[in-house]
Write an enzyme that holds these catalytic residues in place. Sequence first.
Site, PDB file in Angstrom:
ATOM      1  N   CYS A 247      -4.488   7.272   8.976  1.00 20.02           N
ATOM      2  CA  CYS A 247      -4.734   6.921  10.824  1.00 20.02           C
ATOM      3  C   CYS A 247      -4.649   7.755  11.622  1.00 20.02           C
ATOM      4  O   CYS A 247      -3.636   8.842  11.934  1.00 20.02           O
ATOM      5  CB  CYS A 247      -4.660   5.635  10.842  1.00 20.02           C
ATOM      6  SG  CYS A 247      -4.517   3.956   9.529  1.00 20.02           S
TER       7      CYS A 247
ATOM      8  N   LYS B 172       0.804  -1.305  -0.232  1.00 20.94           N
ATOM      9  CA  LYS B 172      -0.050  -0.156   0.263  1.00 20.94           C
ATOM     10  C   LYS B 172       1.246   1.069   0.265  1.00 20.94           C
ATOM     11  O   LYS B 172       0.361   2.186  -1.101  1.00 20.94           O
ATOM     12  CB  LYS B 172      -0.649  -0.490   1.266  1.00 20.94           C
ATOM     13  CG  LYS B 172      -1.383   0.962   1.858  1.00 20.94           C
ATOM     14  CD  LYS B 172      -2.646   0.926   2.855  1.00 20.94           C
ATOM     15  CE  LYS B 172      -1.966   1.715   3.858  1.00 20.94           C
ATOM     16  NZ  LYS B 172      -1.268   2.940   4.422  1.00 20.94           N
ATOM     17  N   ASN B 173       2.059   1.431   1.315  1.00 19.17           N
ATOM     18  CA  ASN B 173       3.023   1.992   1.359  1.00 19.17           C
ATOM     19  C   ASN B 173       3.723   2.855  -0.019  1.00 19.17           C
ATOM     20  O   ASN B 173       5.091   3.515  -0.234  1.00 19.17           O
ATOM     21  CB  ASN B 173       3.193   2.370   2.651  1.00 19.17           C
ATOM     22  CG  ASN B 173       2.051   2.478   3.353  1.00 19.17           C
ATOM     23  OD1 ASN B 173       1.495   3.056   3.074  1.00 19.17           O
ATOM     24  ND2 ASN B 173       3.031   1.608   4.743  1.00 19.17           N
TER      25      ASN B 173
ATOM     26  N   ASP C  36       4.275  -0.040  12.377  1.00 23.86           N
ATOM     27  CA  ASP C  36       3.366  -0.608  11.733  1.00 23.86           C
ATOM     28  C   ASP C  36       3.498  -2.090  12.000  1.00 23.86           C
ATOM     29  O   ASP C  36       1.994  -2.866  12.386  1.00 23.86           O
ATOM     30  CB  ASP C  36       3.206  -0.649  10.197  1.00 23.86           C
ATOM     31  CG  ASP C  36       3.507   0.769   9.839  1.00 23.86           C
ATOM     32  OD1 ASP C  36       3.906   0.889   8.543  1.00 23.86           O
ATOM     33  OD2 ASP C  36       2.797   1.567  10.956  1.00 23.86           O
TER      34      ASP C  36
ATOM     35  N   ARG D 259      -8.761  -0.414   3.341  1.00 24.42           N
ATOM     36  CA  ARG D 259      -7.478   0.637   3.376  1.00 24.42           C
ATOM     37  C   ARG D 259      -6.557  -0.370   2.128  1.00 24.42           C
ATOM     38  O   ARG D 259      -5.626   0.076   2.126  1.00 24.42           O
ATOM     39  CB  ARG D 259      -7.434   1.695   4.212  1.00 24.42           C
ATOM     40  CG  ARG D 259      -9.131   2.892   4.226  1.00 24.42           C
ATOM     41  CD  ARG D 259      -8.104   3.607   4.785  1.00 24.42           C
ATOM     42  NE  ARG D 259      -6.671   4.185   4.616  1.00 24.42           N
ATOM     43  CZ  ARG D 259      -5.519   4.966   5.810  1.00 24.42           C
ATOM     44  NH1 ARG D 259      -6.232   4.709   6.757  1.00 24.42           N
ATOM     45  NH2 ARG D 259      -4.650   4.727   5.445  1.00 24.42           N
TER      46      ARG D 259
ATOM     47  N   ARG E  64       0.705  13.588  13.445  1.00 22.23           N
ATOM     48  CA  ARG E  64       0.729  13.627  11.977  1.00 22.23           C
ATOM     49  C   ARG E  64       1.099  14.693  11.217  1.00 22.23           C
ATOM     50  O   ARG E  64       0.344  15.644   9.825  1.00 22.23           O
ATOM     51  CB  ARG E  64       0.015  12.440  11.597  1.00 22.23           C
ATOM     52  CG  ARG E  64      -0.515  11.352  11.536  1.00 22.23           C
ATOM     53  CD  ARG E  64      -1.084  10.455  11.209  1.00 22.23           C
ATOM     54  NE  ARG E  64       0.690   9.757  10.330  1.00 22.23           N
ATOM     55  CZ  ARG E  64      -0.301   9.030   9.079  1.00 22.23           C
ATOM     56  NH1 ARG E  64      -1.593   8.388   9.430  1.00 22.23           N
ATOM     57  NH2 ARG E  64       0.508   7.994   8.489  1.00 22.23           N
TER      58      ARG E  64
HETATM   59  C1  EPZ Z   1       4.099   6.367   6.410  1.00 21.99           C
HETATM   60  O1  EPZ Z   1       4.090   7.436   7.229  1.00 21.99           O
HETATM   61  C2  EPZ Z   1       3.109   5.091   6.095  1.00 21.99           C
HETATM   62  N1  EPZ Z   1       1.984   5.777   5.911  1.00 21.99           N
HETATM   63  C3  EPZ Z   1       2.898   4.421   7.598  1.00 21.99           C
HETATM   64  O2  EPZ Z   1       1.971   3.676   7.783  1.00 21.99           O
HETATM   65  C4  EPZ Z   1       3.935   4.124   8.542  1.00 21.99           C
HETATM   66  O3  EPZ Z   1       4.017   3.952   9.812  1.00 21.99           O
HETATM   67  C5  EPZ Z   1       5.259   5.776   8.481  1.00 21.99           C
HETATM   68  O4  EPZ Z   1       5.400   5.896   7.564  1.00 21.99           O
HETATM   69  C6  EPZ Z   1       6.274   5.106   8.697  1.00 21.99           C
HETATM   70  O5  EPZ Z   1       6.496   3.621   8.329  1.00 21.99           O
HETATM   71  C7  EPZ Z   1       2.275   5.852   4.095  1.00 21.99           C
HETATM   72  O6  EPZ Z   1       3.611   5.168   3.085  1.00 21.99           O
HETATM   73  C8  EPZ Z   1       0.743   6.219   3.381  1.00 21.99           C
HETATM   74  P1  EPZ Z   1       6.719   9.738   8.831  1.00 21.99           P
HETATM   75  P2  EPZ Z   1       4.068   9.084   7.164  1.00 21.99           P
HETATM   76  O7  EPZ Z   1       6.056  11.128   7.704  1.00 21.99           O
HETATM   77  O8  EPZ Z   1       4.843   9.234   6.026  1.00 21.99           O
HETATM   78  C9  EPZ Z   1       6.553  12.619  11.799  1.00 21.99           C
HETATM   79  C10 EPZ Z   1       0.437   2.535   7.942  1.00 21.99           C
HETATM   80  O9  EPZ Z   1      -0.206   1.660   8.399  1.00 21.99           O
HETATM   81  N2  EPZ Z   1       6.275  14.011  11.360  1.00 21.99           N
HETATM   82  O10 EPZ Z   1       8.168   8.702   8.311  1.00 21.99           O
HETATM   83  O11 EPZ Z   1       2.914   9.660   7.496  1.00 21.99           O
HETATM   84  C11 EPZ Z   1       5.237  12.161  12.305  1.00 21.99           C
HETATM   85  O12 EPZ Z   1       4.211  12.328  12.668  1.00 21.99           O
HETATM   86  C12 EPZ Z   1       0.731   3.709   7.787  1.00 21.99           C
HETATM   87  O13 EPZ Z   1       0.516   1.695   6.407  1.00 21.99           O
HETATM   88  C13 EPZ Z   1       6.630  15.003  11.269  1.00 21.99           C
HETATM   89  O14 EPZ Z   1       6.572  16.030  13.158  1.00 21.99           O
HETATM   90  O15 EPZ Z   1       5.728   8.458   8.172  1.00 21.99           O
HETATM   91  C14 EPZ Z   1       6.114  10.721  12.678  1.00 21.99           C
HETATM   92  O16 EPZ Z   1       5.427  10.835  14.484  1.00 21.99           O
HETATM   93  C15 EPZ Z   1       0.407   3.831   9.103  1.00 21.99           C
HETATM   94  N3  EPZ Z   1       6.608  16.174  10.619  1.00 21.99           N
HETATM   95  C16 EPZ Z   1       7.193  11.341  12.759  1.00 21.99           C
HETATM   96  O17 EPZ Z   1       7.519  11.946  11.695  1.00 21.99           O
HETATM   97  C17 EPZ Z   1       6.570  16.093   9.488  1.00 21.99           C
HETATM   98  O18 EPZ Z   1       6.317  16.664   8.241  1.00 21.99           O
HETATM   99  C18 EPZ Z   1       7.228   9.596  11.296  1.00 21.99           C
HETATM  100  O19 EPZ Z   1       6.455   9.832  10.086  1.00 21.99           O
HETATM  101  C19 EPZ Z   1       5.897  14.055   8.796  1.00 21.99           C
HETATM  102  C20 EPZ Z   1       6.190  13.407   9.615  1.00 21.99           C
END
Ligand code: EPZ
Length: 473
Positions: free
Chosen positions: A155, A57-58, A345, A453, A160
């Site tokens: 989610c 998915k990702n 995850d 999803r 986020r």
């Molecule tokens: C991706 O989310 C995945 N989703 C998530 O999977 C996965 O858990 C995550 O990466 C970590 O591997 C998709 O790819 C659609 P991050 P993403 O940016 O890109 C903070 C699932 O169940 N952050 O690596 O949103 C954020 O809040 C989902 O398939 C900021 O602070 O994750 C988090 O605490 C859940 N500012 C951390 O970084 C930003 O601008 C990691 O987020 C961006 C992120």
Amino acid sequence: MDAHYDPREVRVTKNKEDLGLHKDSQKAAARVGLTSDEIIINGGRPLNGRIEVRGAKNLATKAMVASLLGHTPSTLRNVPNISDVRVVAGLLALHGVLITRGAEEGEWRLDPSNVETAHKADIDAHAGSSRIPILFCGPLLHRLGEAFIPDLGGCRIGDRPIDFHLDALRNFGAVIEKLPSGISLTAPNGLKGANIELPYPSVGATEQVLLTAVLAEGQTELRNAAIEPEIVDLICILQKMGAIISMEPNRVIFIEGVKELRGYDHAAIFDRNEAASWAAAALATKGDIFVGGVEQEEMMTFLNVFRKVGGDFDVRPDGIRFWHPGGMLKPVTIETDVHPGFMTDWQQPLVVALTQADGVSTIHETVYENRFGFTDALNKMGADIKVYKDGLHDDTRRVMRREFEQAAVITGPTDLSGADVEVPDLRGGFSHLIAALTAEGQSKVTNIGIISRGYENFIEKLRLLGADFIYEG
Ligand code: EPZ
């Protein structure tokens, strides 16, 4: 002849084909008055059998966005039939991308030749449906010189924010205006290569930089980048399109902007999260599941934990067999981390198996600030899980996080009994299914549409694995 893709499919997230339905369960469900968003599970039986896992998915959703960057059509294969994919397809169709389904199962063709600006009201309709729209920024700025991105969904596992994304886009020269229902972007002087260091190896922000830098004028150096397998697969796709990207040591990615990109032909990497979820289900239900389409290399950290908990696995050319070899499961202490650490995850499904382990396990969630909400339902079924809002003070923490830390302490073994539970989010929702399958007695799990999803045809897969359930079709 390709069957033309109807964007209206986007909005039907709980349609019959999502969940793989059979007539016989529909009659039984009608008798008990189930809605299409709930399932009754008679637990306490091992899951045994073979299922296939398709594209991640990702990755697939990001690869679809990347097709906007090409001046010729792209073909994406191994695409899972999940609603997140349909949401992105609908947004692309709104922008004039012609989407057709290829002859093969899971084959999508994306033709961006007529990309135009979508009507803002139409895009608004997608607000809150997914996090992927934020990745349209770079491609639309390159193609149209402007973009409107609706408020994001995804989610509820933390606040986020998208500050890393917006800071990176400004670095490239984008001008961003916040609107009541989203953000509007322009690039009055075009997009130029930049030196960007991420405060945290964010997957989404890394994808944002990649999708913007490839056509930016000049060079981009990205530091503290995410290096998940899905990121590497996206880089492979961009390289096929004509991009020049090199992965350097220590999370540095170097991109040399080019003038033009063409379409790609790519088979998406398998879904590590779905694979780990079914493996955890085998452990929790004392079952034996062959998960087809899974590769060892991307699962190594999970496989080590799976073995330490007491599971066994056998890597074969076409997938991995996961099984519970008998005896008691063993407790573990895990800290979630960025790749190649233990993925955030993966912890939700595994927690269910840890409720059956003989001892005290600890999960330290370091990526999101609110990812243990699902444990309430498990405790309702009889688990003994305590969540510590301020985490466990562990000076050896490798991943410095901001103000939040979170830890769950699971004491087992506990007997789980069926209960009525509601799905809170995607991964937590799947852990509710595993808990209901593990518990003795009957459970009613509601709000299961969220699970479609990210888990393709999961109802049909439960049937293939011998689960005893009633579902309305
Ligand atoms: C991706 O989310 C995945 N989703 C998530 O999977 C996965 O858990 C995550 O990466 C970590 O591997 C998709 O790819 C659609 P991050 P993403 O940016 O890109 C903070 C699932 O169940 N952050 O690596 O949103 C954020 O809040 C989902 O398939 C900021 O602070 O994750 C988090 O605490 C859940 N500012 C951390 O970084 C930003 O601008 C990691 O987020 C961006 C992120």
